[in-house]
Design a protein around this motif. Structure first.
Motif, PDB file in Angstrom:
ATOM      1  N   VAL A 100       0.859  -1.180   0.000  1.00  0.00           N
ATOM      2  CA  VAL A 100       0.000   0.000   0.000  1.00  0.00           C
ATOM      3  C   VAL A 100       0.901   1.237   0.000  1.00  0.00           C
ATOM      4  O   VAL A 100       1.796   1.370   0.831  1.00  0.00           O
ATOM      5  CB  VAL A 100      -0.932  -0.010   1.231  1.00  0.00           C
ATOM      6  CG1 VAL A 100      -1.751   1.277   1.293  1.00  0.00           C
ATOM      7  CG2 VAL A 100      -1.848  -1.225   1.179  1.00  0.00           C
ATOM      8  N   TYR A 101       0.691   2.093  -0.968  1.00  0.00           N
ATOM      9  CA  TYR A 101       1.479   3.314  -1.114  1.00  0.00           C
ATOM     10  C   TYR A 101       0.620   4.335  -1.846  1.00  0.00           C
ATOM     11  O   TYR A 101      -0.493   4.033  -2.283  1.00  0.00           O
ATOM     12  CB  TYR A 101       2.783   3.037  -1.877  1.00  0.00           C
ATOM     13  CG  TYR A 101       2.567   2.552  -3.309  1.00  0.00           C
ATOM     14  CD1 TYR A 101       2.597   3.436  -4.379  1.00  0.00           C
ATOM     15  CD2 TYR A 101       2.317   1.207  -3.570  1.00  0.00           C
ATOM     16  CE1 TYR A 101       2.381   2.998  -5.681  1.00  0.00           C
ATOM     17  CE2 TYR A 101       2.103   0.762  -4.867  1.00  0.00           C
ATOM     18  CZ  TYR A 101       2.141   1.662  -5.911  1.00  0.00           C
ATOM     19  OH  TYR A 101       1.915   1.216  -7.196  1.00  0.00           O
ATOM     20  N   ASN A 102       1.107   5.528  -2.017  1.00  0.00           N
ATOM     21  CA  ASN A 102       0.357   6.566  -2.709  1.00  0.00           C
ATOM     22  C   ASN A 102       0.653   6.465  -4.207  1.00  0.00           C
ATOM     23  O   ASN A 102       1.538   7.137  -4.714  1.00  0.00           O
ATOM     24  CB  ASN A 102       0.755   7.947  -2.167  1.00  0.00           C
ATOM     25  CG  ASN A 102      -0.120   9.043  -2.739  1.00  0.00           C
ATOM     26  OD1 ASN A 102      -1.190   8.772  -3.276  1.00  0.00           O
ATOM     27  ND2 ASN A 102       0.339  10.273  -2.635  1.00  0.00           N
ATOM     28  N   GLY A 103      -0.083   5.607  -4.892  1.00  0.00           N
ATOM     29  CA  GLY A 103       0.152   5.419  -6.319  1.00  0.00           C
ATOM     30  C   GLY A 103      -0.971   4.617  -6.969  1.00  0.00           C
ATOM     31  O   GLY A 103      -1.878   4.133  -6.297  1.00  0.00           O
ATOM     32  N   HIS A 104      -0.859   4.453  -8.288  1.00  0.00           N
ATOM     33  CA  HIS A 104      -1.921   3.832  -9.082  1.00  0.00           C
ATOM     34  C   HIS A 104      -2.182   2.367  -8.753  1.00  0.00           C
ATOM     35  O   HIS A 104      -3.296   1.900  -8.856  1.00  0.00           O
ATOM     36  CB  HIS A 104      -1.592   3.927 -10.578  1.00  0.00           C
ATOM     37  CG  HIS A 104      -1.548   5.316 -11.106  1.00  0.00           C
ATOM     38  ND1 HIS A 104      -2.615   6.166 -11.081  1.00  0.00           N
ATOM     39  CD2 HIS A 104      -0.527   6.020 -11.668  1.00  0.00           C
ATOM     40  CE1 HIS A 104      -2.283   7.327 -11.614  1.00  0.00           C
ATOM     41  NE2 HIS A 104      -1.018   7.267 -11.973  1.00  0.00           N
ATOM     42  N   HIS A 105      -1.154   1.612  -8.399  1.00  0.00           N
ATOM     43  CA  HIS A 105      -1.311   0.166  -8.244  1.00  0.00           C
ATOM     44  C   HIS A 105      -1.236  -0.286  -6.785  1.00  0.00           C
ATOM     45  O   HIS A 105      -1.026  -1.466  -6.512  1.00  0.00           O
ATOM     46  CB  HIS A 105      -0.268  -0.558  -9.108  1.00  0.00           C
ATOM     47  CG  HIS A 105      -0.355  -0.176 -10.548  1.00  0.00           C
ATOM     48  ND1 HIS A 105      -1.445  -0.477 -11.343  1.00  0.00           N
ATOM     49  CD2 HIS A 105       0.488   0.517 -11.340  1.00  0.00           C
ATOM     50  CE1 HIS A 105      -1.268   0.010 -12.558  1.00  0.00           C
ATOM     51  NE2 HIS A 105      -0.095   0.623 -12.588  1.00  0.00           N
ATOM     52  N   SER A 106      -1.449   0.633  -5.864  1.00  0.00           N
ATOM     53  CA  SER A 106      -1.380   0.367  -4.443  1.00  0.00           C
ATOM     54  C   SER A 106      -2.351  -0.740  -4.020  1.00  0.00           C
ATOM     55  O   SER A 106      -3.536  -0.701  -4.339  1.00  0.00           O
ATOM     56  CB  SER A 106      -1.722   1.652  -3.674  1.00  0.00           C
ATOM     57  OG  SER A 106      -1.804   1.405  -2.295  1.00  0.00           O
TER      58      SER A 106
ATOM     59  N   SER B 274      -1.948   4.261 -15.599  1.00  0.00           N
ATOM     60  CA  SER B 274      -0.513   4.487 -15.387  1.00  0.00           C
ATOM     61  C   SER B 274       0.271   4.658 -16.681  1.00  0.00           C
ATOM     62  O   SER B 274       1.449   5.004 -16.653  1.00  0.00           O
ATOM     63  CB  SER B 274       0.088   3.332 -14.582  1.00  0.00           C
ATOM     64  OG  SER B 274      -0.097   2.106 -15.255  1.00  0.00           O
ATOM     65  N   GLY B 275      -0.359   4.406 -17.825  1.00  0.00           N
ATOM     66  CA  GLY B 275       0.319   4.564 -19.104  1.00  0.00           C
ATOM     67  C   GLY B 275       1.274   3.435 -19.445  1.00  0.00           C
ATOM     68  O   GLY B 275       2.113   3.586 -20.320  1.00  0.00           O
ATOM     69  N   PHE B 276       1.151   2.298 -18.759  1.00  0.00           N
ATOM     70  CA  PHE B 276       2.023   1.156 -19.033  1.00  0.00           C
ATOM     71  C   PHE B 276       1.432   0.255 -20.114  1.00  0.00           C
ATOM     72  O   PHE B 276       0.225   0.011 -20.132  1.00  0.00           O
ATOM     73  CB  PHE B 276       2.216   0.291 -17.778  1.00  0.00           C
ATOM     74  CG  PHE B 276       3.215   0.835 -16.812  1.00  0.00           C
ATOM     75  CD1 PHE B 276       4.572   0.609 -16.992  1.00  0.00           C
ATOM     76  CD2 PHE B 276       2.804   1.571 -15.718  1.00  0.00           C
ATOM     77  CE1 PHE B 276       5.503   1.112 -16.094  1.00  0.00           C
ATOM     78  CE2 PHE B 276       3.724   2.070 -14.819  1.00  0.00           C
ATOM     79  CZ  PHE B 276       5.079   1.846 -15.008  1.00  0.00           C
TER      80      PHE B 276
ATOM     81  N   HIS C 278       9.410  -6.860   0.777  1.00  0.00           N
ATOM     82  CA  HIS C 278       8.222  -6.262   1.400  1.00  0.00           C
ATOM     83  C   HIS C 278       8.041  -4.782   1.037  1.00  0.00           C
ATOM     84  O   HIS C 278       7.005  -4.206   1.365  1.00  0.00           O
ATOM     85  CB  HIS C 278       8.257  -6.462   2.917  1.00  0.00           C
ATOM     86  CG  HIS C 278       8.122  -7.916   3.289  1.00  0.00           C
ATOM     87  ND1 HIS C 278       6.932  -8.592   3.200  1.00  0.00           N
ATOM     88  CD2 HIS C 278       9.039  -8.811   3.712  1.00  0.00           C
ATOM     89  CE1 HIS C 278       7.107  -9.842   3.563  1.00  0.00           C
ATOM     90  NE2 HIS C 278       8.394 -10.024   3.876  1.00  0.00           N
ATOM     91  N   HIS C 279       8.995  -4.181   0.361  1.00  0.00           N
ATOM     92  CA  HIS C 279       8.803  -2.814  -0.122  1.00  0.00           C
ATOM     93  C   HIS C 279       7.946  -2.811  -1.384  1.00  0.00           C
ATOM     94  O   HIS C 279       7.327  -1.802  -1.698  1.00  0.00           O
ATOM     95  CB  HIS C 279      10.145  -2.139  -0.425  1.00  0.00           C
ATOM     96  CG  HIS C 279      10.993  -1.927   0.794  1.00  0.00           C
ATOM     97  ND1 HIS C 279      10.644  -1.059   1.806  1.00  0.00           N
ATOM     98  CD2 HIS C 279      12.163  -2.490   1.170  1.00  0.00           C
ATOM     99  CE1 HIS C 279      11.553  -1.090   2.746  1.00  0.00           C
ATOM    100  NE2 HIS C 279      12.497  -1.959   2.397  1.00  0.00           N
TER     101      HIS C 279
END
Length: 145
Positions: free
Chosen positions: A63-69, A119-121, A142-143
């Motif tokens: 979980v992070y601040n991004g599109h694929h969290s 995300s444009g991928f 784990h990151h």
């Protein structure tokens, strides 16, 4: 013909991926065009087979601040300059994320690439075999997952 041979010969030929993506996407979903694609990426679909069952390896993104969290995904990620091909990207990313060392010789084939609008991928999925006798040892980063 064993299972992996059948997958390689029959199931990974003439796939309708792009057409299916268009049919299943929301009506307002942007479909890929060259100007939309920002990054190339690759994922590994790792099939583990034994006489009793087949399993496919999935990961859960951190979980992070991004599109694929927090998403459920296949191991993989964006191509880097050192990758000679997208197959190498899938192999490298799988090793980095989950510690699994898949090999080019275990490549069964590839699926249709898929554009991810948020995300444009442009993601290229590759299918790898892993007989259970080559038991996988997972070492999770784990990151990432």
């Amino acid at each position: 013909m064993n299972l992996f041979s059948a997958i390689k010969k029959e199931l990974l030929s003439d796939l309708p991926g792009s057409e299916t993506q268009r049919k299943l996407a929301p009506a307002d979903r942007e479909i890929a065009s060259p100007q939309n694609i920002q990054e190339n990426a690759a994922v590994a679909i790792i099939i583990i087979s034994s006489t009793e069952k087949m399993e496919i390896v999935f990961t859960k993104r951190t979980v992070y601040n991004g599109h694929h969290s927090g998403q459920i995904s296949f191991p993989g990620g964006k191509a880097e300059a050192n990758d000679h091909s997208l197959v190498e990207t899938a192999i490298r990313e799988s090793h980095e994320e989950i510690g699994v060392k898949i090999r080019k010789k275990d490549l069964l084939g590839q699926l249709t690439s898929l554009f991810i609008p948020v995300s444009g991928f442009k993601v290229q999925p590759f299918v790898f075999s892993c007989p259970v006798k080559n038991k996988l040892e997972f070492i999770i980063d784990h990151h990432e997952v």
